[in-house]
Design an enzyme around this catalytic site. Structure first.
Site, short mmCIF file in Angstrom:
data_model
loop_
_atom_site.label_atom_id
_atom_site.label_comp_id
_atom_site.label_asym_id
_atom_site.label_seq_id
_atom_site.Cartn_x
_atom_site.Cartn_y
_atom_site.Cartn_z
N ASP A 73 0.82 -1.22 0.00
CA ASP A 73 0.00 0.00 0.00
C ASP A 73 0.85 1.26 0.00
OD1 ASP A 73 -2.75 -0.29 -0.15
OD2 ASP A 73 -2.94 -0.82 1.97
N GLU A 170 -14.08 -1.88 -1.17
CA GLU A 170 -14.25 -2.00 0.29
C GLU A 170 -15.59 -1.40 0.72
OE1 GLU A 170 -10.89 -0.99 2.68
OE2 GLU A 170 -12.01 -1.26 4.54
O1 KIV Z 1 -4.75 -2.03 4.20
C1 KIV Z 1 -5.35 -3.06 3.92
O2 KIV Z 1 -5.17 -4.12 4.54
C2 KIV Z 1 -6.29 -3.02 2.83
C3 KIV Z 1 -7.24 -4.16 2.70
C4 KIV Z 1 -8.34 -3.99 3.67
C5 KIV Z 1 -7.74 -4.30 1.34
O3 KIV Z 1 -6.33 -2.08 2.11
#
Ligand code: KIV
Length: 255
Positions: A73, A170
């Protein structure tokens, strides 16, 4: 997988053992999610997570050398400009990520295009955007009203056209998530978005019941890891505090 009609089971991992275990279980997509802020670092939400945090955990997960695709991310405010998005996506790749994820659709389209142009696979994230939880005042389901539904359609179309290889949906109402999944050629990976997405993703500690301090509507833990850990540790502690006598320990076994 979408073309073959195969559902995609994705999970999060933040370190070497979890990435290795998920990979050995055959999970094809592992995400070093910024959920690490809550489930590993103890923050209230994901907004405090930094690039350094995600890099550190991505390096740990990447050491498992998973055959799964390892995505990471881009944290809050790390992709506000095209330059930042590109620089930080490259940092995550240098840390071992094979793909990056960021939250938003048309609002971050220039950033997405630049990342894709640089040859970095991009995973989108639409619906409830946890990095915006403070502005939104909570984790609210998206797609209940027509304007949200249309915005989701337009964002999903835009991400698919910009070259995203998939989109996390989500907290989207199940019928709208289904419609999004049908209208775009790339897979949707749902979390709290009903059964008709092309895949599902969960935060692994939620699935394993490692965080008994809260419960989520969309996750039924399949293990009570927290309770089992507490019991094992308490039993071990008791044994340390009241050890068996050395006589009993060294008594020869009867044949
Ligand atoms: O940060 C995370 O774990 C996510 C998932 C919920 C998809 O973005």
């Amino acid at each position: 997988m979408k073309a073959r009609g195969e559902k995609i089971a994705a999970l999060t991992a933040y370190d070497f053992p979890m990435a290795r275990l998920l990979d050995q279980a055959g999970i094809p997509l592992i995400l070093v999610g910024d959920s690490l802020g809550m489930v590993v670092l103890g923050y209230a939400d994901t907004t405090a997570v930094t690039m350094a945090d995600v890099e550190h955990h991505t390096r740990a997960a990447a050491r498992a050398k998973p055959t799964a695709l390892l995505a990471a991310d881009l944290p809050y405010r790390s992709y506000e400009t095209v330059e930042d998005a590109l620089k930080n996506a490259e940092r995550l790749v240098a840390a071992g990520a094979e793909a990056v994820k960021a939250e938003g659709g048309r609002a971050i389209l220039d950033q997405v295009k630049a990342i894709v142009k640089a040859g970095i696979p991009f995973l989108g994230h639409l619906g409830m955007l946890p990095q915006h939880v403070r502005e939104e005042g909570g984790y609210k389901v998206k797609g209940k009203v027509e304007s949200e539904k249309q915005a989701l359609f337009e964002d999903a179309d835009a991400l698919a056209q910009a070259g995203a290889f998939g989109i996390v949906l989500e907290l989207v109402t199940a019928p709208v998530a289904r419609e999004v999944s049908l209208r775009i050629p790339i897979p949707t990976i749902g979390i709290g978005a009903g059964p008709d997405c092309d895949g599902q993703i969960l935060v692994t500690p939620d699935l394993l019941g490692m965080l008994p301090w809260y419960s989520l509507k969309h996750v039924k833990p399949k293990l009570n890891a927290a309770e089992q850990m507490r019991a094992v540790v308490a039993e071990w502690k008791q044994n340390v505090e009241r050890p068996q006598t050395s006589k009993a320990v060294s008594a020869p076994m009867k044949s």
